[in-house]
Design a protein around this motif. Structure first.
Motif, mmCIF file in Angstrom:
data_model
loop_
_atom_site.group_PDB
_atom_site.id
_atom_site.type_symbol
_atom_site.label_atom_id
_atom_site.label_comp_id
_atom_site.label_asym_id
_atom_site.label_seq_id
_atom_site.Cartn_x
_atom_site.Cartn_y
_atom_site.Cartn_z
ATOM 1 N N LEU A 126 0.843 -1.189 0.000
ATOM 2 C CA LEU A 126 0.000 0.000 0.000
ATOM 3 C C LEU A 126 0.885 1.248 0.000
ATOM 4 C CD1 LEU A 126 -2.714 -1.029 2.628
ATOM 5 C CD2 LEU A 126 -2.759 -1.272 0.133
ATOM 6 N N ALA A 127 0.339 2.333 -0.538
ATOM 7 C CA ALA A 127 1.063 3.599 -0.490
ATOM 8 C C ALA A 127 1.155 4.075 0.953
ATOM 9 C CB ALA A 127 0.360 4.632 -1.347
ATOM 10 N N GLN A 128 1.991 5.052 1.190
ATOM 11 C CA GLN A 128 2.336 5.538 2.530
ATOM 12 C C GLN A 128 3.123 4.454 3.255
ATOM 13 O OE1 GLN A 128 1.740 8.736 1.817
ATOM 14 N NE2 GLN A 128 0.953 9.126 3.869
ATOM 15 N N SER A 129 4.108 3.926 2.549
ATOM 16 C CA SER A 129 4.860 2.795 3.103
ATOM 17 C C SER A 129 6.358 3.043 2.995
ATOM 18 C CB SER A 129 4.492 1.524 2.349
ATOM 19 O OG SER A 129 4.694 1.697 0.960
ATOM 20 N N ARG A 130 7.071 2.321 3.819
ATOM 21 C CA ARG A 130 8.550 2.412 3.795
ATOM 22 C C ARG A 130 9.153 1.048 4.077
ATOM 23 N NH1 ARG A 130 12.668 3.446 7.502
ATOM 24 N NH2 ARG A 130 11.230 3.796 9.233
ATOM 25 N N THR B 156 -6.152 -1.531 -7.462
ATOM 26 C CA THR B 156 -6.438 -0.569 -6.387
ATOM 27 C C THR B 156 -7.909 -0.159 -6.391
ATOM 28 O OG1 THR B 156 -5.666 1.446 -5.315
ATOM 29 C CG2 THR B 156 -5.900 1.537 -7.729
ATOM 30 N N ARG B 157 -8.459 0.010 -5.195
ATOM 31 C CA ARG B 157 -9.831 0.531 -5.135
ATOM 32 C C ARG B 157 -9.795 2.053 -5.177
ATOM 33 N NH1 ARG B 157 -13.589 -0.987 -0.741
ATOM 34 N NH2 ARG B 157 -11.785 -1.267 0.612
ATOM 35 N N ASN B 158 -8.701 2.620 -4.706
ATOM 36 C CA ASN B 158 -8.533 4.070 -4.813
ATOM 37 C C ASN B 158 -7.892 4.361 -6.174
ATOM 38 O OD1 ASN B 158 -7.707 6.709 -4.759
ATOM 39 N ND2 ASN B 158 -6.879 6.631 -2.673
ATOM 40 N N THR B 159 -8.704 4.754 -7.130
ATOM 41 C CA THR B 159 -8.184 5.039 -8.473
ATOM 42 C C THR B 159 -7.976 6.536 -8.680
ATOM 43 O OG1 THR B 159 -10.457 5.052 -9.286
ATOM 44 C CG2 THR B 159 -9.226 2.994 -9.552
ATOM 45 N N ARG B 160 -8.154 7.317 -7.608
ATOM 46 C CA ARG B 160 -8.094 8.768 -7.772
ATOM 47 C C ARG B 160 -6.723 9.359 -7.473
ATOM 48 N NH1 ARG B 160 -13.231 11.166 -4.591
ATOM 49 N NH2 ARG B 160 -14.834 9.944 -5.630
ATOM 50 N N ASP B 161 -6.095 8.812 -6.428
ATOM 51 C CA ASP B 161 -4.922 9.519 -5.911
ATOM 52 C C ASP B 161 -3.624 9.115 -6.599
ATOM 53 O OD1 ASP B 161 -6.024 11.284 -3.973
ATOM 54 O OD2 ASP B 161 -6.594 9.492 -2.832
ATOM 55 N N ASP C 264 -10.281 8.248 0.868
ATOM 56 C CA ASP C 264 -9.728 7.696 2.106
ATOM 57 C C ASP C 264 -9.167 6.298 1.907
ATOM 58 O OD1 ASP C 264 -10.260 9.889 3.570
ATOM 59 O OD2 ASP C 264 -12.205 9.174 4.306
ATOM 60 N N LEU C 265 -9.454 5.695 0.768
ATOM 61 C CA LEU C 265 -8.987 4.327 0.539
ATOM 62 C C LEU C 265 -7.479 4.320 0.291
ATOM 63 C CD1 LEU C 265 -11.785 3.149 -1.935
ATOM 64 C CD2 LEU C 265 -11.471 2.381 0.428
ATOM 65 N N PRO C 266 -6.806 3.263 0.717
ATOM 66 C CA PRO C 266 -5.371 3.197 0.418
ATOM 67 C C PRO C 266 -5.148 2.946 -1.078
ATOM 68 C CG PRO C 266 -6.100 1.168 1.479
ATOM 69 C CD PRO C 266 -7.289 2.084 1.457
ATOM 70 N N VAL C 267 -4.030 3.412 -1.573
ATOM 71 C CA VAL C 267 -3.676 3.136 -2.968
ATOM 72 C C VAL C 267 -2.775 1.900 -2.983
ATOM 73 C CG1 VAL C 267 -2.630 4.042 -5.080
ATOM 74 C CG2 VAL C 267 -3.707 5.609 -3.453
ATOM 75 N N VAL C 268 -3.118 0.956 -3.848
ATOM 76 C CA VAL C 268 -2.274 -0.237 -3.994
ATOM 77 C C VAL C 268 -1.172 0.091 -5.002
ATOM 78 C CG1 VAL C 268 -2.192 -2.646 -4.719
ATOM 79 C CG2 VAL C 268 -4.184 -1.786 -3.472
ATOM 80 N N THR C 269 0.072 -0.113 -4.586
ATOM 81 C CA THR C 269 1.187 0.188 -5.490
ATOM 82 C C THR C 269 2.013 -1.064 -5.757
ATOM 83 O OG1 THR C 269 2.775 0.723 -3.754
ATOM 84 C CG2 THR C 269 1.347 2.513 -4.503
ATOM 85 N N THR C 270 2.740 -1.011 -6.866
ATOM 86 C CA THR C 270 3.550 -2.159 -7.253
ATOM 87 C C THR C 270 4.966 -1.724 -7.611
ATOM 88 O OG1 THR C 270 1.741 -3.580 -7.949
ATOM 89 C CG2 THR C 270 3.821 -3.859 -9.117
ATOM 90 N N TRP C 271 5.929 -2.398 -6.987
ATOM 91 C CA TRP C 271 7.337 -2.257 -7.363
ATOM 92 C C TRP C 271 7.638 -3.491 -8.214
ATOM 93 C CZ3 TRP C 271 10.593 1.747 -5.343
ATOM 94 C CH2 TRP C 271 10.034 2.508 -4.300
#
Ligand code: GLA
Length: 639
Positions: free
Chosen positions: A545-549, A571-576, A626-633
């Motif tokens: 998820l975004a906001q990660s380290r 991702t369910r959050n397709t906006r951010d 408010d939904l988290p953004v799913v990210t991929t590395w």
């Protein structure tokens, strides 16, 4: 970077990435700010998963000195100790009472006669001396609350604490410093399992409290509701024990096993406090319970590493569905625990163990898979409810693969070079770790036939797909999840559900209870989908998820970090929009532009020569949802 300029650089970076600069003297640390180092404690013990024996699955509370020393002797005589089975752990049932006046814990010397001392006192020192003289280590059990589990669940036990309400308060609560000093300094133990019934089942209105005259404890854990669990309070209690253990063991030679049964979001914080933490409720000797416990840990590959392990509970090899008449099941249970770096704690009366079972625990090659120094938990390369394929990176360029038939039908399985992350055109050899025999080499893929409930486990050799480096999803033991982006813990729905072990089918069925859904995954998204950016799937990478380290230790002195980054199609959050950052020892090395859902993956690469800790950070740039953004590395690698 010279030290003096580090602070200035951090501020400049903060400005560049849009983080408010600290206005007052004591700014709250932004958890996404690079730490510049590996922040997990470097532990001296449990660098590989703990191994040994525990009294619980064999004897429950009916433990005694003969049984424990009998097991210890067998560990030595059978050669199991030489393989690494050295911890001999007494579980619940050892205590008599807490002495009034000075609060000292007394041992039930009727079952541990060597503990008897003049004047009604007791000491485990002769017992631990004996184990140490045998080259073994000694483990003990306690509870984080006032009362232990047996005092609620084993009421017919002959070995429950005795006396007044206060005398029966044998748990650590209010006595942490005293008990830890007693266990470690005075009695010489090396390992402590700390259960959590005392802060869970002794609610003021619980019938067990009134019926047994216990002092009530307003529960901090509600196993059915993470929202009703006081995660910070639970963590703080365990942290107090960890601090006391540090003080009592200046040489760092101790192990702390956290037993909150996967509750209280221990997945997130267990690695900071203990050496292992339970990921689920208790195992029972049932096939489907084994599946449940396995599942609770098998998707947590990035949360385990040297000194910090997922614990799906002790082995039940030898009992029930895993007894000597069910060796296929017993071998599966053992091989799976080995693959996911579970502690290997035998739970059987070893005094009369048959050779067929000793051969399972004593399989040196499979123990070697579990004890591989890299500490990389196996990653799930293929998953269905029928068959799973797990791949684990071993030292020396080798791998292990386990092909696991979960069900009651025979299965034909295609194992591919791709799943193994090996080159498609080069020969691959598999050595069967049960029989020791090598199969004929194959290229591309091979077919394996599995009996119902069988697990085939092989050592694998072949040319790597990434010839000059490692995908990060191959080395989860070198990745520390500092922040996984989860804001509100959610229960994990992918754990096998079995018919209730105590309730039968009288209730509405087992519902998922372990928080952890949405955590970082290897080769999958946090919600168990295929990694995919802008319509392009990737079989390799990190889903987070975004906001990660993440902190990645560059132990092998790689020179470059590379990845294709983007917002995952699931991702369910397709906006951010999200930005991706790569840091080396705290210095910004590379970053993406803000990326949106549907945008093509961006290439991110960085020179990491001389860098000890690489940090991978994702930050949400906008706040449209408010939904988290799913990210991929995708294809994240060091080379
Ligand atoms: C709990 C733990 C078990 C065991 C018992 C002892 O159920 O999860 O592993 O220690 O308590 O009572």
């Amino acid at each position: 970077m010279p030290l003096l300029t580090r602070a200035a650089a951090t501020l400049a970076i903060a400005a560049a990435i849009g983080v408010a600069s600290p206005a007052c003297a004591e700014p709250k640390r932004d958890p996404l700010t690079p730490a510049g180092r590996w922040t997990l404690p470097e532990r001296k013990t449990a660098r590989t998963p703990p191994m040994g024996w525990s009294s619980w699955n064999a004897f429950r509370t009916e433990v005694d000195e003969d049984k424990v020393l009998g097991a210890a002797q067998k560990l030595v005589d059978s050669g199991l100790a030489r393989l690494g089975y050295v911890y001999v752990n007494i579980d619940d049932g050892w205590w008599l009472k807490r002495r009034t006046g000075d609060g000292r814990l007394l041992i039930r010397t009727r079952i541990f006669p060597s503990a008897e001392r003049k004047g009604g006192d007791s000491s485990f020192r002769p017992f631990t001396d004996r184990l140490h003289a045998m080259g073994l280590k000694a483990g003990l059990y306690s509870d984080i609350g006032r009362n232990a589990c047996s005092q609620a669940y084993d009421l017919h036990s002959p070995n429950l604490p005795e006396g007044s309400t206060a005398e029966r308060e044998v748990g650590l609560h209010g006595h942490v410093e005293q008990d830890v000093a007693l266990f470690f300094r005075e009695w010489g133990f090396d390992y402590l399992k700390v259960d959590a019934c005392g802060i869970n089942v002794y609610a003021p209105d619980a019938p067990v409290v009134a019926q047994n005259g216990y002092r009530p404890f307003a529960p901090l854990i509600d196993q059915a509701s993470i929202n009703r669990t006081d995660v910070d309070a639970v963590k703080a209690l365990y942290a107090e024990v960890a601090a006391a253990l540090d003080r009592a063991n200046s040489d760092g030679d101790y192990i702390l096993s956290l037993c909150t049964w996967g509750s209280a979001d221990v997945r997130r914080w267990g690695k900071q406090i203990g050496h292992l933490w339970r990921t689920s409720q208790d195992i029972t000797p049932n096939w489907t319970r084994m599946l449940h416990n396995f599942d609770s840990a098998a998707t947590r590959e990035f949360y385990a590493k040297p000194g910090a392990w997922n614990d799906p509970d002790m082995l039940f090899v030898g009992h029930g569905d895993f007894d000597e008449k069910h060796l296929t099941e017993a071998r599966s249970h053992f091989a799976l625990w080995a693959m996911i770096n579970a502690p290997l704690l035998i739970g059987y009366d070893l005094r009369d163990a048959p050779q067929s079972l000793l051969a399972i625990w004593g399989n040196a090659a499979i123990v070697g898979v579990n004890q591989d120094p890299g500490g990389h938990q196996a990653v799930i390369a293929y998953a269905t409810d029928d068959v799973q394929i797990l791949v684990k990176t071993l030292a020396g360029g080798r791998k292990a693969v386990a092909v696991f038939n979960r069900g009651l039908a025979a299965a034909e399985v295609n194992l591919t070079a791709k799943q193994l992350k090996l080159a498609e055109g080069s020969p691959i050899t598999l050595r069967d770790l049960w029989s020791g025999t090598a199969r004929a080499p194959f290229t591309g893929e091979t077919t394996l036939k599995l009996a119902p409930r069988e697990t085939l486990i092989f050592e694998v050799r072949g040319e790597r797909r990434l010839k000059d480096g490692m995908y990060l999803s191959e080395i989860p033991g070198d990745v520390n999840v500092a922040e996984d982006g989860i804001v509100a813990p959610e229960v994990d729905p992918v754990v096998h559900r079995m018919i209730g072990q105590w309730s039968g089918t009288r209730d509405t069925g087992e519902r998922p209870v372990y928080a952890g859904w949405g955590g970082v995954r290897a080769d999958a998204t946090p919600y168990d989908q295929t990694l995919q950016i802008a319509g392009k799937p990737y079989d390799t990478g990190i889903g987070i998820l975004a906001q990660s380290r993440l902190e990645v230790r560059n132990t092998a002195r790689h020179r470059r970090f590379e990845a294709l980054v983007g917002v995952d199609d699931s991702t369910r959050n397709t906006r951010d929009r999200v930005r991706f950052f790569v840091y080396g020892d705290g210095r910004l090395l590379a970053s993406s532009t803000p990326v949106a859902f549907g945008a093509a993956a961006q290439n991110l690469s960085a020179d990491i020569r001389g860098v000890r800790t690489v940090e991978l950070v994702t930050r949400t740039q906008t706040h449209g949802s408010d939904l988290p953004v799913v990210t991929t590395w995708a294809n994240a690698a060091v080379r």
